[in-house]
Enzyme design. Sequence first.
Site, mmCIF file in Angstrom:
data_model
loop_
_atom_site.group_PDB
_atom_site.id
_atom_site.type_symbol
_atom_site.label_atom_id
_atom_site.label_comp_id
_atom_site.label_asym_id
_atom_site.label_seq_id
_atom_site.Cartn_x
_atom_site.Cartn_y
_atom_site.Cartn_z
ATOM 1 N N LYS A 5 0.841 -1.206 0.000
ATOM 2 C CA LYS A 5 0.000 0.000 0.000
ATOM 3 C C LYS A 5 0.876 1.257 0.000
ATOM 4 O O LYS A 5 0.640 2.173 -0.782
ATOM 5 C CB LYS A 5 -0.944 -0.013 1.222
ATOM 6 C CG LYS A 5 -1.937 -1.192 1.189
ATOM 7 C CD LYS A 5 -2.966 -1.119 2.289
ATOM 8 C CE LYS A 5 -2.533 -1.701 3.600
ATOM 9 N NZ LYS A 5 -2.351 -3.144 3.628
ATOM 10 N N THR A 6 1.894 1.272 0.861
ATOM 11 C CA THR A 6 2.787 2.444 0.912
ATOM 12 C C THR A 6 3.556 2.568 -0.403
ATOM 13 O O THR A 6 3.721 3.672 -0.939
ATOM 14 C CB THR A 6 3.796 2.308 2.082
ATOM 15 O OG1 THR A 6 3.076 1.898 3.234
ATOM 16 C CG2 THR A 6 4.527 3.598 2.351
ATOM 17 N N THR A 16 -5.583 -1.856 7.275
ATOM 18 C CA THR A 16 -5.751 -3.306 7.216
ATOM 19 C C THR A 16 -7.195 -3.646 7.629
ATOM 20 O O THR A 16 -7.591 -4.791 7.566
ATOM 21 C CB THR A 16 -4.780 -3.988 8.197
ATOM 22 O OG1 THR A 16 -4.893 -3.352 9.466
ATOM 23 C CG2 THR A 16 -3.341 -3.882 7.708
ATOM 24 N N ARG A 52 6.200 -8.383 0.966
ATOM 25 C CA ARG A 52 7.115 -8.009 2.060
ATOM 26 C C ARG A 52 7.773 -9.266 2.642
ATOM 27 O O ARG A 52 8.967 -9.284 2.932
ATOM 28 C CB ARG A 52 6.365 -7.245 3.162
ATOM 29 C CG ARG A 52 7.291 -6.803 4.300
ATOM 30 C CD ARG A 52 6.551 -6.120 5.400
ATOM 31 N NE ARG A 52 6.027 -4.847 4.955
ATOM 32 C CZ ARG A 52 4.979 -4.239 5.529
ATOM 33 N NH1 ARG A 52 4.360 -4.794 6.543
ATOM 34 N NH2 ARG A 52 4.565 -3.074 5.070
#
Length: 353
Positions: free
Chosen positions: A81-82, A175, A234
């Site tokens: 998302k970032t 989230t 990630r």
Amino acid sequence: MTIISDDNNIKNKRREKNPIIKNESIEYDKTFENSIRPKTFEDYIGQTALKETLKISIEAAKLRNKPLDHLLFYGPPGLGKTTLAGVIAEQMGADIKITSAPSLERPRDIIGILMSLKGGEILFIDEIHRLNKVAEEILYPAMEDFSLDMTTGKSQTVKTLRVPLPKFTLIGATTKAGELSGPLRDRFGIIHRLQFYTVAELTQVIKRTARILDIQITEEGAKAIAKRSRGTPRIANRLVKRVADFAIIKYDGVITEEVASKSLDTLNIDEFGLDTTDRAILNLIIDKYDGGPVGIETIAAALSEDVRTLEDVCEPYLLQSGLLQRTPRGRKVSPEGYRHLGKKPGNQQQHLF
Ligand code: ADE
């Protein structure tokens, strides 16, 4: 593009328990993550449908010379998302300020950041569901009319002053979309869920990261890591680094399928990508609660974990992979969950904890 990051809350965040993929030094991890973050849509792998609609929205905003509509991204942690917010900023040719809701506790925190924005800039607020009521109410007119409503004076003499703000785009990430208040959710023009990545997409992510880290990897080696990465880039990236250490120290420096599998076995990451905590959750429900249903608070207390870590970090993938089920009366291990652990429903075992 300038990235101004305020990640105090990340430093203070409770360190999660798994020593392999969840408990790196967070500082170190952030540096690593930032160094491999894709900066453009071309480099950003996966989320294909979302990328296409975003590209159109960005082109339309540019054509009209208007800021992009406020965007909300939701979905499990680690899906980018970032990263996507950074890609959007790059594509818009805009600066981005990155913060998170727990750092915006006092009214002056949010007012300060809003007043510091330049025209066209992007404000990224992570964990936006954790914004308090006061901060939310300051945000409403800022999002809707690009203005701040300030009050001066006391009781009878109180005056409201409308302060104009430059036009900006808010990108919120969460989230837990369900915990966002209705009025805040309604102020986002574009709302998107990020999806778990396929093995093929993660294989590409892993090959790209290995290239950046200057580590040799075979297609099968990348795929072996991808399969155990819980659909999450990630995690894939962290595993590449761990396996690369094994490849260099114990093997001949190349990540092959065998090197990947042996290293990940040693790291206690199983073929589904479950780690010790994930398996402890399933084992607990089976062994102590006859497979469930059992409440998340009970599970958290028994494992000395916190509820939020279980809900945000462990559970989404266990649910998605069908090993765990959520029922109105609590969590239940599915028949696949039993199979995965080599257990049979009805064979309650009391001795594991
Ligand atoms: N690293 C993390 N997320 C990524 C993505 N979606 N594409 C490429 N590299 C990534």
